[in-house]
Design an enzyme around this catalytic site. Structure first.
Site: not given
Length: 252
Positions: A169, A73, A69-71
């Site tokens: 992203h 999120v 997961l992107d940071r």
């Protein structure tokens, strides 16, 4: 095992599911999925510490990263507790039989209430931003997602998103490219909003065939009880979870 008569320590993060092969937890927004050169806290390291503490394990503990997961999120994130489970789950990700459902709150909604977005994303690592292209360009990767607009509340829309590819992203950039930046996501063009906080993107469920039993497993994490999520009703979140997922598509 913990000492006799001593309760087991509480987990460091909310546990959504756990057995001998898998561990699913709620990732806090702002935490890295895995360690990088910054040395800042990350999920894999934290969960290794958690398992050592809760089960009083000596030596190294295995935690396999299955998806990222992107940071910014937060939400449901699944990890493997054995190398065999990690291998089988990684194959599910590669074969696109790993179901990932996200909820996003966006400024506005796409013209169609549901549909598929297909773009090509090129990452600028120096600026940590991706650019969105309608056609293939050098160093760009194909990005595909399906979306459904669940509800509208004033200028905001609650949108359910299923990823068919997992690009950095991806949801943020693709929704912004069609005129619907996520709330608080200034990097991708969101207007300023009072009381800004974590971007309004949440991993609400992950689904996969269990690596050992082969039974379909769906793990759910409800969005936080904070703005802008509190603008929407429990029925809206339930409607998103009721959308046909990969298991449903494969069974038809």
């Amino acid at each position: 095992m913990s000492g006799a008569g001593r309760p087991a320590p509480a987990p460091l993060l909310p546990v959504l599911y756990e057995d001998n092969h898998l561990l699913a937890v709620v990732k806090p927004p702002g935490m890295l999925s895995q360690a990088d050169e910054t040395g800042e806290p990350d999920m894999v390291t934290l969960l290794k510490e958690d398992l050592k503490m809760r089960y009083d394990k000596p030596g190294n503990v295995y935690v396999g990263l299955v998806h990222r997961l992107d940071r910014p999120v937060g939400g449901a994130m699944l990890f493997a507790k054995t190398s065999k489970a990690a291998s089988r789950l990684s194959e599910s990700v590669r074969s696109r039989s790993f179901d990932k459902l996200y909820l996003a709150v966006a400024h506005g909604a796409p013209a169609a209430l549901s549909g598929r977005l297909k773009h090509y994303l090129r990452k600028d690592a120096a600026r940590n931003v991706v650019t969105v292209h309608d056609k293939p360009v050098p160093d760009a990767k194909e990005a595909i997602l399906d979306y459904t607009v669940i509800a509208r509340k004033g200028p905001y829309a609650l949108i359910a998103v299923r990823l068919l590819t997992g690009r950095s992203h991806q949801i943020r950039a693709q929704l912004a490219a069609v005129g619907c930046p996520l709330v608080y996501d200034r990097k991708y063009g969101a207007p300023p909003v009072q009381g800004e906080q974590d971007i309004a993107l949440w991993s609400t469920s992950v689904g996969v065939a269990h690596p050992v039993s082969k039974e379909w497993l769906t793990i759910v994490a409800q969005p936080p009880a904070a703005e802008p999520w509190t603008r929407f009703e429990e029925e809206d979140f339930a409607a998103a979870l009721a959308l046909p997922g990969r298991e449903g598509r494969e069974s038809r």
